[in-house]
Design a protein around this motif. Structure first.
Motif, mmCIF file in Angstrom:
data_model
loop_
_atom_site.group_PDB
_atom_site.id
_atom_site.type_symbol
_atom_site.label_atom_id
_atom_site.label_comp_id
_atom_site.label_asym_id
_atom_site.label_seq_id
_atom_site.Cartn_x
_atom_site.Cartn_y
_atom_site.Cartn_z
ATOM 1 N N LYS A 123 -14.105 -2.089 0.509
ATOM 2 C CA LYS A 123 -15.544 -2.242 0.771
ATOM 3 C C LYS A 123 -16.104 -0.987 1.459
ATOM 4 N N SER A 124 -15.457 -0.554 2.517
ATOM 5 C CA SER A 124 -15.943 0.640 3.213
ATOM 6 C C SER A 124 -15.822 1.866 2.329
ATOM 7 N N ASN A 125 -14.837 1.866 1.449
ATOM 8 C CA ASN A 125 -14.709 2.980 0.500
ATOM 9 C C ASN A 125 -15.935 3.052 -0.401
ATOM 10 N N SER A 182 -7.830 0.664 6.625
ATOM 11 C CA SER A 182 -9.161 0.083 6.802
ATOM 12 C C SER A 182 -9.272 -0.474 8.216
ATOM 13 N N LYS A 217 0.847 -1.194 0.000
ATOM 14 C CA LYS A 217 0.000 0.000 0.000
ATOM 15 C C LYS A 217 0.880 1.240 0.000
ATOM 16 N N GLY A 253 -9.630 -3.578 9.304
ATOM 17 C CA GLY A 253 -8.741 -4.715 9.521
ATOM 18 C C GLY A 253 -7.275 -4.293 9.561
HETATM 19 N N1 LIG Z 1 -7.540 8.683 -1.852
HETATM 20 C C1 LIG Z 1 -7.113 7.421 -1.895
HETATM 21 N N2 LIG Z 1 -6.361 6.984 -2.918
HETATM 22 C C2 LIG Z 1 -5.912 5.699 -2.976
HETATM 23 N N3 LIG Z 1 -6.150 4.769 -2.040
HETATM 24 C C3 LIG Z 1 -6.899 5.149 -0.969
HETATM 25 C C4 LIG Z 1 -7.422 6.484 -0.841
HETATM 26 N N4 LIG Z 1 -8.118 6.553 0.322
HETATM 27 C C5 LIG Z 1 -8.059 5.339 0.878
HETATM 28 N N5 LIG Z 1 -7.317 4.496 0.125
HETATM 29 C C6 LIG Z 1 -7.009 3.090 0.423
HETATM 30 O O1 LIG Z 1 -8.205 2.379 0.671
HETATM 31 C C7 LIG Z 1 -7.911 1.312 1.575
HETATM 32 C C8 LIG Z 1 -9.026 1.154 2.590
HETATM 33 O O2 LIG Z 1 -10.123 0.622 2.006
HETATM 34 P P1 LIG Z 1 -11.431 0.229 2.826
HETATM 35 O O3 LIG Z 1 -11.489 0.962 4.117
HETATM 36 O O4 LIG Z 1 -12.583 0.380 1.911
HETATM 37 O O5 LIG Z 1 -11.169 -1.319 3.112
HETATM 38 P P2 LIG Z 1 -12.218 -2.430 3.551
HETATM 39 O O6 LIG Z 1 -12.440 -3.324 2.389
HETATM 40 O O7 LIG Z 1 -13.409 -1.802 4.164
HETATM 41 O O8 LIG Z 1 -11.397 -3.253 4.639
HETATM 42 P P3 LIG Z 1 -11.804 -3.853 6.061
HETATM 43 O O9 LIG Z 1 -12.441 -5.187 5.821
HETATM 44 O O10 LIG Z 1 -10.497 -4.000 6.768
HETATM 45 O O11 LIG Z 1 -12.713 -2.906 6.747
HETATM 46 C C9 LIG Z 1 -6.632 1.671 2.294
HETATM 47 O O12 LIG Z 1 -5.690 0.646 2.090
HETATM 48 C C10 LIG Z 1 -6.187 2.979 1.688
HETATM 49 O O13 LIG Z 1 -4.812 2.976 1.417
#
Ligand SMILES: Nc1ncnc2c1ncn2[C@@H]1O[C@H](COP(=O)(O)OP(=O)(O)OP(=O)(O)O)[C@@H](O)[C@H]1O
Ligand SMILES: Nc1ncnc2c1ncn2[C@@H]1O[C@H](COP(=O)(O)OP(=O)(O)OP(=O)(O)O)[C@@H](O)[C@H]1O
Ligand SMILES: [Mg+2]
Ligand SMILES: [Mg+2]
Lengths: 167, 190, 167, 190
Positions: free
Chosen positions: D38-40, A71, A62, A73
């Motif tokens: 996913k949360s994104n 995130s 990352k 996790g």
């Molecule tokens: N502006 C951005 N540009 C690029 N990557 C980004 C940006 N903002 C966040 N991220 C990336 O998005 C990722 C987080 O994604 P997210 O929170 O959606 O994960 P998730 O699938 O919900 O995970 P979890 O199951 O752990 O909750 C991080 O690794 C972060 O580096």
């Protein structure tokens, strides 16, 4: 006071990257490149205990290191790395962890379970509350809690997993 | 050193006396359904080590004493007026509860700990009664909280720093805590 | 203002117990006795919107109703009941829930999945982020998210589960 | 009404343009490993509906724009002095980042929504640029935030109350929120 603090800080600062990497790489991956990066920065150089200490962690492959970008996790993995590193300065004889794997996917649960299994020893006891098979199936013994309804009370049973053969 | 076992007496959801031993295991998992009493067991460990009660989820130490019998009547607190009768058989909490003859008046947790340099294990016991007072005993002899805490600290059990306890829902906060808070933690450990 | 508030409050107050009971009883249990109890109390009777509103929930076969006495999983179930009840006053066309099952054991995950399945319809869409099989295997379609490493980007694939036979 | 689909352009971890449709499904699960995005995706839904950014985990709206290339140099913020060189290739955040030629300057999220009483679906789009300004469009025509919000409210999408969104880690707080906070929620909904 400054010396005590700096001794503790130097230890944590020295080991945080290595412990974070150990937690975030694949359990059977022996390469040096695997895993993420973690670091600390002091805000007040001369009297570090007067300022804040910032913690940064970058998951494997990352880009960002601010906690705001991690995130759920990923934050949990970073938190456990920091906890284990701080504890290693004055290692406590045991840990009690209550559902620290709540936000972890199965791969990360296995990484934590693996790390605990590797690091648990007669002087480092881990007591882990978990709802996830991938975590508790790796332990040496289980304590099962259930409610005795008629008595309106919690009850416990113990089970030694090492008595059962690995299949 | 290592934790050999625990004994709980009327502590939270554990009525009467229960014991658990960890044997030779250094990786023990505590499992069971929601609401069965797992976190209460962690509360027992924190309690016996002398952790301050605000971490134990209960607003008052007396809430830690097992309460089992359902009392009749309407034990609502303060001025809250209930709209339904449907939950007349459950209680808000013990603030207005009068302690009946049958409810326990005290609770304790003991933990048996094996120090590396001793042959005999050490027993730490903390008792709480309905007036909210804690009594600390090492090997069944009453001691001050200061002595109790020092004995634990000599085993690297740093109760003030709590750097070996992670309560439910708390783990992410370790990473996202503010910089000042991390400094404080390092200070408590050093 | 008072009328608007009271209309909303009366609706929630009327339905909270029934919805909490629906969530906490066993999915195939049709009896009236099954499940827990939940209720609301107003602190300021004459002008309810000026005071607080307290929420109480008692899980099945338990004694206490204060939130302080509920376990992590029990609190989650109580929270979802309250959320669904409040929403039912002015039902939104869709819900988005991110890992609301983190603290739930498998039986409670199934209860929530079952409730969603029963209540989802063309005017009540549920979008649920979950790491737990017991939750997502009950949905009608899946959106799988993965990281495309070379591109340093998240990607999505959709899968319609209704195309596969129930075994 | 129902949500038919979404389109994301350079939003958080989603580089370039991605689309997702919900088809006829009224129970859709979003799955994937930790950190996959996913949360994104939920942030994208909240964003396009006009939710205020403090709920979206990013301290500034510009953080929502996809950033992919690793820049050379040391982009640490403020006075924090780094002890290690080992993470010279990762960044604290965009506060000191200079926008290179190759980074996107804007991002948008569109959601396609089918109203019950119309034949044609309605498209809601929100765009954000590097100066932090949001532009709201309904069916590709720019509108004020007020109009955008009213259109959503007429479909019972109450963005201020957020009574249909539960963010990660937030669910227990719904039950344990203080009484005043619950009153406020009921007020926003009524
Ligand atoms: N502006 C951005 N540009 C690029 N990557 C980004 C940006 N903002 C966040 N991220 C990336 O998005 C990722 C987080 O994604 P997210 O929170 O959606 O994960 P998730 O699938 O919900 O995970 P979890 O199951 O752990 O909750 C991080 O690794 C972060 O580096
Ligand atoms: N003083 C007490 N007397 C009797 N029962 C109590 C007392 N204090 C708490 N309880 C009960 O203990 C239960 C909570 O137990 P606990 O928090 O340990 O559950 P848990 O196993 O951790 O569940 P989860 O997996 O949901 O976190 C509640 O149902 C509550 O009613
Ligand atoms: Mg618990
Ligand atoms: Mg997430």
């Amino acid at each position: 006071r400054k010396e005590l603090f700096e001794a503790c800080f130097k230890h944590v600062d020295k080991h945080i990257d290595q412990i974070y990497r150990a937690l975030t790489k694949n359990p059977h991956d022996k390469s040096e490149l695997a895993g993420g990066n973690a670091s600390l920065t002091v805000e007040n150089e001369d009297e570090p205990y007067l300022g804040g200490i910032k913690y940064f962690a970058t998951p494997p492959l990352k880009r960002f290191k601010d906690m705001e970008y991690l995130s759920g996790g990923e934050k949990t993995m970073a938190a456990l790395a920091l906890l284990f590193t701080i504890n290693s300065y004055q290692p406590s004889p045991f840990f009690v962890l209550d559902e620290v794997d709540a936000a972890l996917d199965i791969t990360n649960v296995e990484r934590i379970a693996h790390y605990i299994k590797r690091n648990a020893n007669p002087n480092a006891q881990f007591i882990v509350i978990s709802l996830k098979n991938a975590m508790f199936e790796k332990s040496q013994s289980l304590v099962g809690i259930f409610r005795e309804q008629e008595d309106n009370s919690s009850r416990m049973v113990s089970l030694n997993l090492e008595n059962y053969d690995e299949d | 050193g290592r934790l050999i076992g625990l004994e709980l007496h009327n502590f939270k959801s554990y009525k009467d006396t229960v014991q658990v031993g960890f044997g030779e295991s250094y990786f023990t998992s505590i499992i069971g359904p929601n609401g069965s009493g797992k976190s209460n067991l962690m509360d027992a460990i924190s309690f016996v080590l002398g952790v301050r009660s605000n971490q134990l989820r209960s607003s008052a130490l007396v809430d830690l004493i097992y309460r089992g019998r359902i009392e009749n009547g309407d034990p609502d607190n303060g001025n809250a007026k209930r709209m339904h009768r449907s939950d007349a058989d459950s209680e808000a909490g013990p603030e207005n509860a009068t302690y009946s003859e049958e409810e326990p008046r005290s609770a304790y947790v003991s933990c048996v700990y094996q120090k590396d340099d001793l042959d005999e294990p050490t027993k730490f016991t903390r008792t709480i009664n309905t007036s909210g007072d804690s009594v600390y005993k090492i090997n069944d002899r009453a001691v001050s909280y200061k002595k109790y805490n020092e004995e634990l600290e000599s085993e690297n059990i740093l109760v003030k720093a709590k750097n070996f306890l992670v309560f439910q829902g708390d783990v992410e906060r370790i990473a996202s805590q503010g910089p000042e808070s991390l400094t404080l933690l390092l200070e408590q450990v050093s």
